[in-house]
Design a protein around this motif. Sequence first.
Motif, PDB file in Angstrom:
ATOM      1  N   ASN A  69       0.930  -1.292  -0.020  1.00 56.26           N
ATOM      2  CA  ASN A  69       0.077   0.168  -0.246  1.00 56.26           C
ATOM      3  C   ASN A  69       1.124   1.324   0.128  1.00 56.26           C
ATOM      4  O   ASN A  69       0.652   2.424   0.536  1.00 56.26           O
ATOM      5  N   LEU A  71       3.311   2.259   1.669  1.00 57.31           N
ATOM      6  CA  LEU A  71       4.195   2.852   2.453  1.00 57.31           C
ATOM      7  C   LEU A  71       5.411   2.998   2.640  1.00 57.31           C
ATOM      8  O   LEU A  71       6.073   3.899   2.876  1.00 57.31           O
ATOM      9  N   ASP A  94      -3.760   6.805  -3.529  1.00 58.84           N
ATOM     10  CA  ASP A  94      -4.880   6.976  -2.299  1.00 58.84           C
ATOM     11  C   ASP A  94      -6.136   5.998  -2.666  1.00 58.84           C
ATOM     12  O   ASP A  94      -6.574   5.449  -1.827  1.00 58.84           O
ATOM     13  N   ARG A  97      -4.767   2.560  -1.307  1.00 61.73           N
ATOM     14  CA  ARG A  97      -4.877   2.716   0.248  1.00 61.73           C
ATOM     15  C   ARG A  97      -6.365   2.659   0.851  1.00 61.73           C
ATOM     16  O   ARG A  97      -6.624   1.939   1.717  1.00 61.73           O
ATOM     17  N   SER A  98      -7.243   2.998   0.066  1.00 62.63           N
ATOM     18  CA  SER A  98      -8.523   3.136   0.651  1.00 62.63           C
ATOM     19  C   SER A  98      -9.258   1.602   0.375  1.00 62.63           C
ATOM     20  O   SER A  98     -10.236   1.408   0.776  1.00 62.63           O
ATOM     21  N   MET A 102      -5.004  -2.039   6.534  1.00 64.06           N
ATOM     22  CA  MET A 102      -3.852  -2.320   7.164  1.00 64.06           C
ATOM     23  C   MET A 102      -3.692  -2.421   8.660  1.00 64.06           C
ATOM     24  O   MET A 102      -4.196  -1.506   9.378  1.00 64.06           O
ATOM     25  N   VAL A 126     -12.820  10.270   3.420  1.00 71.30           N
ATOM     26  CA  VAL A 126     -12.224   9.539   1.989  1.00 71.30           C
ATOM     27  C   VAL A 126     -13.400   9.074   1.117  1.00 71.30           C
ATOM     28  O   VAL A 126     -13.489   9.466   0.160  1.00 71.30           O
ATOM     29  N   MET A 174     -13.576   0.793   6.038  1.00 73.84           N
ATOM     30  CA  MET A 174     -13.322   1.413   4.780  1.00 73.84           C
ATOM     31  C   MET A 174     -13.940   0.417   3.736  1.00 73.84           C
ATOM     32  O   MET A 174     -13.721   0.476   2.612  1.00 73.84           O
TER      33      MET A 174
END
Lengths: 263, 432
Positions: A69, A71, A94, A97-98, A102, A126, A174
């Motif tokens: 993701n 990072l 983004d 990640r959504s 994690m 988001v 999410m």
Amino acid sequence: MSELMSDRQIDRSKMQVSDEVAIEINGMNKWYGSFHVLRDINLTVNQGERIVIAGPSGSGKSTLIRCLNALEEHQQGKIVVDGTELSNDLKNIDKIRSEVGMVFQHFNLFPHLTILENCTLAPIWVRKTPKKEAEERAMHFLEKVKIPEQANKYPGMLSGGQQQRVAIARSLCMMPRIMLFDEPTSALDPEMIKEVLDTMIELAEEGMTMLCVTHEMGFARQVANRVIFMDAGQIVEQNEPEEFFNNPKSDRTKLFLSQILGH
Amino acid sequence: MTDQTTNSIAFVADGTIPPSPPPAGETGPIKWLRENLFSNAVNSVLTILALLAIYMILARILPWVLNGVWTTSSLAECREVLQGKVGACFSVLTERWNQLLYGFKYPVDQYWRPNLALVLLLVAIAPVLFFDLPRKLLAFTAVYPFLAFWLIWGGTILAPIVALLGFAAGAFVFQTYGKSSFAIGFFGAIAAAFAVWIIGGALIPEGASDNAMLQAVPSRDLGGFMLNLMLGVTCVSLSLPLGIALALGRQSDMPLIKWICVIFIEFVRGVPLITLLFVASVMLAYFFPPESTVDLFLRVVIMITMFSAAYIAEVIRGGLAALPKGQYEAADSLGLDYPQAMRLIILPQALKISIPGIVNVAVGLFKDTTLVSVISMFDLVGMIRGPILASTEWNGVYWELLGFAALLFFVVCYGISQYSQWLERRLATDHR
């Protein structure tokens, strides 16, 4: 390790691996400065797979899932997550990640927000979910991790195990398609490890795609459909748990297993 | 194992023991005295010495204050009334009260305007300081600076309206275009604001201030404690956002922004405030277009704001550095973008850690506003050192005047300090 196994029967009915590819890693390399941390990683994860990544510390397993993701940046190779390629494009990052939840070793809850606010923050900002709906969903997942009564407390008032379950609920809010676990139980007392693992097992039972970096070999044996062993930045061996534990092929794996299972 | 379950160890309580009062001397003031003041020989001696010191100080000060003269019109008269006894000459405060508070040029019949501005300031600042108050009050806070400007400086109401419209236009452009691209929204907002100011400024007719509803008061006529408060409030409220921006800029991945912030902070921090004030009063005019006459008040505000913003930026940078990396990672992993992560996760925590440091800077800044007396602005200290002490009536009254100035500043600064401590308690959620 074995206490967990006898604890309850695991419902495997929904743990089905589909043909749809969730994550594809092709020839991925990563360096920290001149130190080569990840070496030629190739890995395909299908939707619904439960993968446990094991290995000695410093073998690059955390770095690997943190690359998924973004990072951490990878310098070479290709990572496709849920159909989106990881590139420098912030929009793509983004988006990925959504879609990818994690869970961290140290929970990383937001200490200035209540448990409920921790869970609703990302959906509201988001996903633009209306506040009421986000709160209902948060309560749903807090019930699922069995701590709805803590919703209005602050993270600092909860035990480690409870905080980690909140962290799982926060990611689930999410509605991710993939969950990454970075040593989720390593910072916990033995009693709390079980409550977190139970939550993870339930998640697996519902067919979530999971990648777990963990030292809980009991969990790996019970839940995973594939165990990956990493050492010195490369994937040394991967196999079904039964074969992996009972019949390891490489000498490095044998040594590792004898060290962590030997007492 | 069996040995341990014999009768000698087993115990069962037979009933509840009723509560009884503690022995005499274990509660109340006697216990407190014994524990805190006379717990052993050394402490007892120190307590007595301290009491003696307090007595000696009060014995000198109290007669001076209590014998104080409040109603004479010069120092000479004071001395006549006192006839050699110890006593303060507080008459200077009563006689020069208005000068101490408003300076000596502000029109006397217009004192209600700064007074009203001060009262409205309390209303405007309340929702910022106490966030349990309804958020709708912030609308008034947004309008307040323009209202206060109009009240204090007077003149045509068109000027503050044009200023307000410029900000509104900028905010509107940013709201509309900032979502798709931050840069377009940001620079578009600045361009829109300037467009409104330039066009609006040209539209205000020449001499609009001459017969305005409120008589125009030029900046050089402002003075007294009012000037200190105005400088303090303006500079603190401007330097906080600027300091946050500088602190974030210094952490930026973009080298250009990072280096601009680093150079700004290091330069401004490395220069004494007083030199910056001299630059403001003498040299800053060179940087503005030749015909423009930028107000001295505005120039001083710019300099003090820059100065304290550099300090606040470093304080906030400390707060940012104190946050665990996991907070950034958690915010990232949830898909929050940079502005969201900063606004919702990072800054609330970093600012909370930085409260004592920020308050330290704010208190220091407020007291530093007295330095403007050096560049011949007549703030409270400027009034005391200049017109009041130089007058024949009051030449030589130092303790009363400077003590009064100290008291005024102390009251405000102590209030700020108490507020910050309340705020820290209010925001404490980590239960360490």
